[in-house]
Design an enzyme around this catalytic site. Sequence first.
Site, PDB file in Angstrom:
ATOM      1  N   LYS A 186       0.843  -1.204   0.000  1.00 14.00           N
ATOM      2  CA  LYS A 186       0.000   0.000   0.000  1.00 14.00           C
ATOM      3  C   LYS A 186       0.877   1.253   0.000  1.00 14.00           C
ATOM      4  O   LYS A 186       0.611   2.213  -0.719  1.00 14.00           O
ATOM      5  CB  LYS A 186      -0.938  -0.005   1.216  1.00 14.00           C
ATOM      6  CG  LYS A 186      -2.063  -1.029   1.075  1.00 14.00           C
ATOM      7  CD  LYS A 186      -2.836  -1.257   2.365  1.00 14.00           C
ATOM      8  CE  LYS A 186      -3.850  -2.388   2.178  1.00 14.00           C
ATOM      9  NZ  LYS A 186      -4.533  -2.759   3.417  1.00 14.00           N
TER      10      LYS A 186
ATOM     11  N   GLN B 221      -4.304  -1.192   9.730  1.00 14.44           N
ATOM     12  CA  GLN B 221      -4.280  -2.531   9.131  1.00 14.44           C
ATOM     13  C   GLN B 221      -4.892  -3.554  10.091  1.00 14.44           C
ATOM     14  O   GLN B 221      -4.495  -3.627  11.255  1.00 14.44           O
ATOM     15  CB  GLN B 221      -2.835  -2.906   8.772  1.00 14.44           C
ATOM     16  CG  GLN B 221      -2.693  -4.223   8.046  1.00 14.44           C
ATOM     17  CD  GLN B 221      -3.348  -4.221   6.658  1.00 14.44           C
ATOM     18  OE1 GLN B 221      -3.186  -3.276   5.895  1.00 14.44           O
ATOM     19  NE2 GLN B 221      -4.077  -5.265   6.341  1.00 14.44           N
TER      20      GLN B 221
ATOM     21  N   ASP C 270     -10.551   3.206   4.272  1.00 14.52           N
ATOM     22  CA  ASP C 270     -10.914   1.790   4.144  1.00 14.52           C
ATOM     23  C   ASP C 270     -12.420   1.647   3.950  1.00 14.52           C
ATOM     24  O   ASP C 270     -12.892   0.582   3.538  1.00 14.52           O
ATOM     25  CB  ASP C 270     -10.516   1.022   5.425  1.00 14.52           C
ATOM     26  CG  ASP C 270      -9.265   0.173   5.222  1.00 14.52           C
ATOM     27  OD1 ASP C 270      -8.971  -0.173   4.063  1.00 14.52           O
ATOM     28  OD2 ASP C 270      -8.602  -0.137   6.234  1.00 14.52           O
TER      29      ASP C 270
END
Length: 282
Positions: A54, A98, A121
Amino acid sequence: MTAQILDGKAIAADIRENIQSEVRQMLANGQPPPGLAVVLVGENPASQVYVRNKRLACEQVGFYSQLHTLAADCTQEALLALIEQLNKDPAINGILVQLPLPQHIDEETVTEHILPAKDVDGFHPYNIGRLVLRRPLLRPCTPKGIMTLLQRTGQQLEGQDAIIIGQSNIVGRPMALELLAARCTITVCHSRTKDLPDKIRQADIVIAAVGRAHFVQDYWVKPGATVIDVGINRLDDGSLAGDVDFDAVSKKAGWITPVPGGVGPMTIASLLENTLQAVKLG
Ligand code: NAD
């Protein structure tokens, strides 16, 4: 029949190129680059790989990115304080924590602590609620990337029968909401579903998000169906496999995504899109 391959790697590269030129334009206009903060708690090897990928993608398109690593035994309060600080930081447009988090930390509390306008997200109840109401803002990355893949087939989605195998909060459920918003007729299946193969046989679009290697069999799939494989499963020999028996199903489907090189790169491309979108929301 041999399926056409939905090449997520190539489509994601296109998206990244467009984002890169938009970032160049922003910089030329004297604007700061979009900023993404990635928070990693502990040392889960898979999470470390995802986070690295990412951040690499961010650098490639010219985003500003920060990595915050916290020890596996850090307190929930320390993590929430970091999120608080990132919520207030004007250089940060997107915050990504994460998952999974260590057991002593409550994922929902953490997710809900992120400012919805920085929730790249798309997991915050506010953003999920917007999707439920068909007024999405920041959309969960994997389902969003899959919608981009489906649009690239050039098929009309409206009226198609779609089946989603898996009902997780991050993939299956938001995927169902995306497809419903696109006016598909949806069936959501899970570990307690009866007669799964029969249900899959009815579907024009099959989304497999189960987490079991080679789970979806060719004789379950309607000829010509579009098959999207979300699964990432590590086999004993170290190789990666999807949730679909690719070799067999690709002889039956109309379109199919490979693993790797299908949904995975699209998830990252969607994260970049969301971060750019967050600049406009901020
Ligand atoms: P999860 O474990 O949270 O959910 C799996 C779902 O599958 C559950 O809803 C469960 O009920 C269902 N299921 C299990 N066994 C079943 C069965 N026999 N029949 C029908 N349904 C069954 O997983 P998740 O987080 O949604 O991830 C699913 C897979 O997708 C994993 O392999 C994960 O690594 C992968 N993934 C990939 C990406 C990507 O970007 N490519 C992103 C997220 C997750």
